[in-house]
Design a protein around this motif. Structure first.
Motif, PDB file in Angstrom:
ATOM      1  N   SER A 302     -29.235  -1.406 -13.391  1.00 44.51           N
ATOM      2  CA  SER A 302     -29.016  -2.429 -13.835  1.00 44.51           C
ATOM      3  C   SER A 302     -27.244  -2.728 -13.599  1.00 44.51           C
ATOM      4  CB  SER A 302     -28.534  -2.294 -15.502  1.00 44.51           C
ATOM      5  OG  SER A 302     -29.860  -2.013 -15.905  1.00 44.51           O
ATOM      6  N   GLU A 310     -30.415  -6.889 -12.227  1.00 38.68           N
ATOM      7  CA  GLU A 310     -31.169  -5.429 -11.838  1.00 38.68           C
ATOM      8  C   GLU A 310     -31.276  -5.407 -10.440  1.00 38.68           C
ATOM      9  OE1 GLU A 310     -34.724  -4.530 -13.784  1.00 38.68           O
ATOM     10  OE2 GLU A 310     -35.581  -6.152 -12.987  1.00 38.68           O
ATOM     11  N   PRO A 367     -33.179  -2.211 -20.718  1.00 35.99           N
ATOM     12  CA  PRO A 367     -33.606  -1.245 -19.880  1.00 35.99           C
ATOM     13  C   PRO A 367     -33.012   0.167 -20.204  1.00 35.99           C
ATOM     14  CG  PRO A 367     -32.778  -3.087 -18.490  1.00 35.99           C
ATOM     15  CD  PRO A 367     -32.473  -3.204 -20.004  1.00 35.99           C
ATOM     16  N   THR A 403     -38.254   0.922 -21.001  1.00 36.75           N
ATOM     17  CA  THR A 403     -37.532   0.082 -21.610  1.00 36.75           C
ATOM     18  C   THR A 403     -37.218   0.426 -23.104  1.00 36.75           C
ATOM     19  OG1 THR A 403     -39.095  -1.338 -22.265  1.00 36.75           O
ATOM     20  CG2 THR A 403     -38.016  -1.940 -20.282  1.00 36.75           C
TER      21      THR A 403
END
Length: 634
Positions: A302, A310, A367, A403
């Motif tokens: 990220s 990302e 994320p 995630t």
């Protein structure tokens, strides 16, 4: 971690061990610090890999200070210089490797920072060589050749003068003659290299001819290294890389090309590559590699640039094996780091408003390398985790696709929620503006995600009620929108006239409504009546102004002491009478009765008697008046 691979030796060091980026030294007849320039010339590649938290050294089997025995046994010696608490510590490392695959007649390595070509010293003259190029090289070498080895670099339509090998080494080139192979290595971007395009793919080429004259014989070895460079683009969720099937006309006779793909310097079997989604296709003499962004073996990170992005990184390892018309194998290996551009990676919020008057907001698609640090609720900053004393809560929700999310619950009555009346909607409006502070790990780089939720609710007025010895007092603070409802006692609208009629004491001003309801007045219900006490209950109803439907009620039940009382409920008369003045001295209240001598008290003590009986029984006398019916008993 040290490991021998097919064509190189690898050292991987974790940053957690070194503290800072470490340095390497090659150990041979002396100690040589591996700088960027020295690495490219001597066959070393040092890569800092932040996503793996590692620094990796790759050393060619033909690197400068490697001990080579018969091209079969290679011994490496290095020093790792690490920094521990401000002090440099040196660790000696050595490893002996034997290649797991036999050497091909011609091998080319396209490393990140250099090109290397090695040929078997007994290979015949290649038939694929262009005659004009070869004739020009022969003529130049014959007229200028000496007994010492010399090198001449060839470029398109340009004749360069020969130089001896020591001079070439000063210019950054490296030549080595092993027991059975001739090795040539050059960094990218050298003056004698040239760039061209093959099938639209940029290629860097170096063409070196080694020669030595022994009497009337001229010995010549033609060395060509060609590596595709850029050729990277992403398309619809895939990283793609291209390389020409034939990189240079000198080796144009190659055919029957096989391609194998791998990651992190290690080839994988074809079924494994297919399972991971790696694809190798040939189009118009160009090899195209496609790798899904999220394929196994890649790395994701990220990144914050105002918003969340990302990118994906894939350390591609590619092998091409080709056979020319003389049945001579050429093995070409690429080390390439592929990376995507910054890709938007938005998080999202979903809102749900429950019937129990609670905001429920889900923050999703976060994320794994992003964490929630704080939540700002209508300007009130709340750090994570929330304190136990707060009425709002937040819960982390894990998902199997790398995630996670967060579920925030805030009751409407929480002090952070803004409450205001909406004239347009004729209802109460609850509003919550949320600013999530998220941080990307491990840099702790913050970014923010905003969300806003609103709800409309009908909130009928609710009285405060207080018990007293003589009755119950009700209070209602006025609100601007209370005109949406009206107040009733049972089915009758509460007005000053009704209050006077029933004996209530009511005052109503711009601030509040006060209603004192004395005991025994209209509207009470009595329960659990004994000589010691009873419960009195009074109810005020709030009805919709238009439909008259009951929206809410305030019910108050209070305990009262039993003194002399008369009341009727549900067709029964209940009487508590103090008989101390009426009964002659020595009389017993328990032995008293009503007009009907069989109707005695339900309960009695020394001075009082409690009677409870239906109105039309026990000898009651009924009197009909103009507006009422009276029941009497004694």
């Amino acid at each position: 971690h040290m490991e021998c691979r097919d064509r190189y030796f690898m050292i991987a060091v974790d940053f957690s061990f070194t503290g800072e980026e470490p340095r390497f030294e090659a150990v041979g007849t002396g100690v040589y610090l591996i700088t960027e320039q020295y690495a490219a010339q001597c066959g070393y590649s040092v890569s800092v890999l932040p996503l793996q938290d590692q620094v990796v050294l790759r050393a060619s089997y033909f690197s400068c200070h490697t001990d080579n025995t018969d091209d079969e046994v290679f011994t490496f010696k290095f020093n790792l210089i690490a920094n521990h608490e401000g002090k440099e510590v040196t660790y000696a490392m050595n490893k002996t490797c034997s290649p797991s695959l036999p050497w091909s007649p011609r091998e080319v390595t396209c490393e990140e920072n250099y090109m290397e070509v090695s040929v078997r010293s007994d290979v015949a003259c290649p038939t694929g060589t262009k005659k004009d190029d070869w004739d020009a090289a022969v003529q130049t070498s014959y007229t200028s050749a000496t007994t010492d080895w010399q090198v001449m670099f060839q470029r398109v339509e340009q004749e360069l003068m020969p130089m001896n090998l020591s001079e070439a080494q000063k210019q950054g080139y490296e030549f080595d003659l092993t027991d059975g192979r001739l090795v040539f290595r050059t960094p990218y971007g050298q003056p004698d290299c040239f760039s061209t395009e093959v099938n639209g793919v940029p290629v860097e080429v170096v063409h070196a001819t080694l020669f030595s004259r022994q009497s009337w014989v001229v010995l010549m070895v033609d060395l060509v290294a060609a590596c595709s460079l850029e050729g990277l683009y992403d398309d619809d969720g895939y990283m793609m890389w291209e390389t020409p099937e034939v990189l240079h006309p000198l080796v144009s006779g190659l055919h029957d090309t096989q391609v194998h793909i791998g990651v992190d310097g290690e080839l994988v079997e074809q079924p494994v590559a297919e399972e991971r989604g790696y694809t190798v296709e040939k189009h118009n003499a160009t090899v195209q590699i496609s790798i899904p962004y999220n394929a196994e073996g890649g790395y994701r990170k990220s990144f914050v640039d105002d918003d969340l992005y990302e990118y994906y990184v894939f350390h591609l390892y590619l092998e091409q094996i080709s056979v020319d018309e003389d049945h001579v194998d050429t093995r070409l290996r690429f080390h390439r780091t592929l990376s995507t551009p910054l890709l938007p990676r938005p998080v999202f919020t979903e809102n749900a408003i429950h019937e129990e008057h609670v905001f429920t907001i889900y923050l999703g698609d976060v994320p794994d390398d992003v964490e929630l640090a704080a939540v700002n609720l209508n300007g009130h900053k709340c750090t994570i985790p929330f304190t136990n004393t707060s009425s709002h809560t937040i819960t982390k929700v894990a998902h199997p696709n790398n995630t996670h999310g967060y579920t925030l619950r805030v009751p409407f009555v929480d002090p952070v929620v803004i409450q205001q009346f909406s004239k347009e909607d004729a209802a109460m409006q609850q509003k919550l503006d949320i600013n999530y502070t998220l941080t990307v790990l491990p840099e702790n780089e913050p970014f923010y995600h905003l969300a806003s939720v609103m709800a409309l609710t009908d909130v009928p007025p609710v009285f405060d009620a207080v018990c007293s010895e003589s009755g119950i007092s009700f209070k209602l603070d006025h609100r601007p929108f209370d005109y949406l409802w009206y107040i009733s006692i049972d089915t009758e609208l509460l007005t000053s006239e009704l209050a006077a009629q029933h004996g209530y004491i009511m005052s109503n001003d711009s601030q509040s409504l006060l209603l004192d309801v004395p005991l025994y007045t209209h509207g009470y219900e009595y329960k659990d009546i004994t000589l010691k006490g009873f419960l009195g209950t009074f109810e005020i109803l709030v009805r919709d102004h238009e439909t008259s439907e009951v929206q809410s009620s305030t019910v108050k039940t209070c305990p009262f002491s039993t003194t002399e009382m008369i009341c009727s409920t549900d067709g029964r008369m209940t009487v508590v009478a103090d008989l101390s003045r009426a009964v002659p001295s020595g009389g017993i209240p328990a032995r008293t009765n009503l007009i009907d001598k069989y109707c005695g008290p339900k309960e009695a003590d020394d001075s009082r008697a409690l009677f409870s009986f239906p109105l039309n029984s026990c000898g009651s006398i009924v009197k009909l008046n103009k507006g009422s019916v009276t029941y009497e008993n004694e």
